[in-house]
Design a protein around this motif. Structure first.
Motif, PDB file in Angstrom:
ATOM      1  N   ALA A   1      48.273  46.783  26.591  1.00 57.47           N
ATOM      2  CA  ALA A   1      49.502  46.626  27.380  1.00 57.47           C
ATOM      3  C   ALA A   1      50.745  46.991  26.582  1.00 57.47           C
ATOM      4  O   ALA A   1      51.741  47.434  27.153  1.00 57.47           O
ATOM      5  N   ALA A   2      50.693  46.822  25.270  1.00 61.49           N
ATOM      6  CA  ALA A   2      51.835  47.237  24.440  1.00 61.49           C
ATOM      7  C   ALA A   2      52.013  48.751  24.505  1.00 61.49           C
ATOM      8  O   ALA A   2      53.133  49.252  24.507  1.00 61.49           O
ATOM      9  N   ARG A   3      50.904  49.482  24.579  1.00 59.63           N
ATOM     10  CA  ARG A   3      50.960  50.943  24.659  1.00 59.63           C
ATOM     11  C   ARG A   3      51.127  51.443  26.079  1.00 59.63           C
ATOM     12  O   ARG A   3      51.752  52.478  26.306  1.00 59.63           O
ATOM     13  N   TYR A   4      50.544  50.736  27.042  1.00 64.19           N
ATOM     14  CA  TYR A   4      50.532  51.190  28.435  1.00 64.19           C
ATOM     15  C   TYR A   4      50.979  50.058  29.366  1.00 64.19           C
ATOM     16  O   TYR A   4      50.195  49.584  30.196  1.00 64.19           O
ATOM     17  N   PRO A   5      52.230  49.627  29.262  1.00 63.65           N
ATOM     18  CA  PRO A   5      52.662  48.483  30.077  1.00 63.65           C
ATOM     19  C   PRO A   5      52.586  48.752  31.578  1.00 63.65           C
ATOM     20  O   PRO A   5      52.244  47.855  32.350  1.00 63.65           O
ATOM     21  N   ALA A   6      52.866  49.974  32.002  1.00 66.51           N
ATOM     22  CA  ALA A   6      52.814  50.288  33.436  1.00 66.51           C
ATOM     23  C   ALA A   6      51.372  50.249  33.940  1.00 66.51           C
ATOM     24  O   ALA A   6      51.102  49.737  35.033  1.00 66.51           O
ATOM     25  N   ALA A   7      50.439  50.771  33.159  1.00 69.53           N
ATOM     26  CA  ALA A   7      49.026  50.747  33.567  1.00 69.53           C
ATOM     27  C   ALA A   7      48.528  49.306  33.647  1.00 69.53           C
ATOM     28  O   ALA A   7      47.758  48.958  34.560  1.00 69.53           O
TER      29      ALA A   7
ATOM     30  N   TRP B   1      54.892  34.807  26.698  1.00 69.92           N
ATOM     31  CA  TRP B   1      53.713  35.277  27.410  1.00 69.92           C
ATOM     32  C   TRP B   1      53.245  36.599  26.836  1.00 69.92           C
ATOM     33  O   TRP B   1      54.030  37.510  26.628  1.00 69.92           O
ATOM     34  N   THR B   2      51.944  36.696  26.596  1.00 70.36           N
ATOM     35  CA  THR B   2      51.350  37.959  26.167  1.00 70.36           C
ATOM     36  C   THR B   2      50.619  38.559  27.358  1.00 70.36           C
ATOM     37  O   THR B   2      50.340  37.866  28.352  1.00 70.36           O
ATOM     38  N   ALA B   3      50.279  39.830  27.248  1.00 75.20           N
ATOM     39  CA  ALA B   3      49.510  40.481  28.314  1.00 75.20           C
ATOM     40  C   ALA B   3      48.157  39.796  28.481  1.00 75.20           C
ATOM     41  O   ALA B   3      47.675  39.619  29.605  1.00 75.20           O
ATOM     42  N   GLY B   4      47.546  39.392  27.364  1.00 67.52           N
ATOM     43  CA  GLY B   4      46.265  38.689  27.453  1.00 67.52           C
ATOM     44  C   GLY B   4      46.390  37.395  28.239  1.00 67.52           C
ATOM     45  O   GLY B   4      45.517  37.050  29.041  1.00 67.52           O
ATOM     46  N   ASP B   5      47.490  36.678  28.027  1.00 68.30           N
ATOM     47  CA  ASP B   5      47.710  35.433  28.761  1.00 68.30           C
ATOM     48  C   ASP B   5      47.988  35.711  30.239  1.00 68.30           C
ATOM     49  O   ASP B   5      47.536  34.964  31.110  1.00 68.30           O
ATOM     50  N   ILE B   6      48.737  36.759  30.514  1.00 66.73           N
ATOM     51  CA  ILE B   6      49.001  37.130  31.908  1.00 66.73           C
ATOM     52  C   ILE B   6      47.677  37.461  32.596  1.00 66.73           C
ATOM     53  O   ILE B   6      47.407  36.991  33.705  1.00 66.73           O
ATOM     54  N   PHE B   7      46.855  38.261  31.922  1.00 62.63           N
ATOM     55  CA  PHE B   7      45.561  38.614  32.493  1.00 62.63           C
ATOM     56  C   PHE B   7      44.748  37.350  32.760  1.00 62.63           C
ATOM     57  O   PHE B   7      44.191  37.171  33.851  1.00 62.63           O
TER      58      PHE B   7
END
Length: 148
Positions: A48-54, A79-85
């Motif tokens: 998500a750090a590299r591809y936030p839109a994806a 919040w991290t992307a992992g936590d959002i997921f």
């Protein structure tokens, strides 16, 4: 020597940034109670750090979360992307809106995701947790990304 100077500057910058990035990765501990899930969540942060839109597209399309909500969560420092997921995937599995799980995590996450999942009667090893692992595998297939 003039040609070597830009390379030296780049190497110096990498030497400064690389340890900081390694500390960020090492500091993230989702504590899901399942080592494979933890590896996936950590890797999702990198993706998500590299591809936030994806990442936002994935959450919106396959986890029924409004894209604007995902984008707003990505901007939250806690919040991290992992936590959002994890919040949104668990929400889908237990039949609640993602916002409800976000509130539950925000209220108390001292025991990590394992404790939050336990309060939702979705403990590691349960059929719901197996569905979570399956959801992670499906996400990785859609991304064309190897499993961590």
């Amino acid at each position: 020597m003039k040609r070597a100077l830009p390379i030296l500057i780049l190497l110096a910058c990498l030497a400064i940034v690389a340890p900081a990035r390694a500390q960020d990765v090492a500091a993230y501990a989702p504590a899901s109670g399942d080592a494979a899930v933890d590896r996936h969540l950590t890797d999702i942060n990198d993706y998500a750090a590299r591809y936030p839109a994806a990442f936002a597209d994935e959450m919106s399309r396959y986890y029924a979360v409004p894209r604007a909500y995902v984008e707003a969560m990505q901007q939250q420092p806690d919040w991290t992307a992992g936590d959002i997921f994890m919040a949104c995937a668990l929400a889908q599995i237990v039949g609640q809106p993602c916002r409800a799980i976000v509130r539950e995590w925000s209220r108390d996450h001292e025991g990590g995701w394992k404790a939050v999942a336990g309060r939702l009667q979705t403990e590691p090893g349960s059929p719901q947790y197996r569905r979570l692992r399956s959801a992670l595998e499906s996400t990785y297939r859609r991304w064309g990304r190897p499993q961590p």
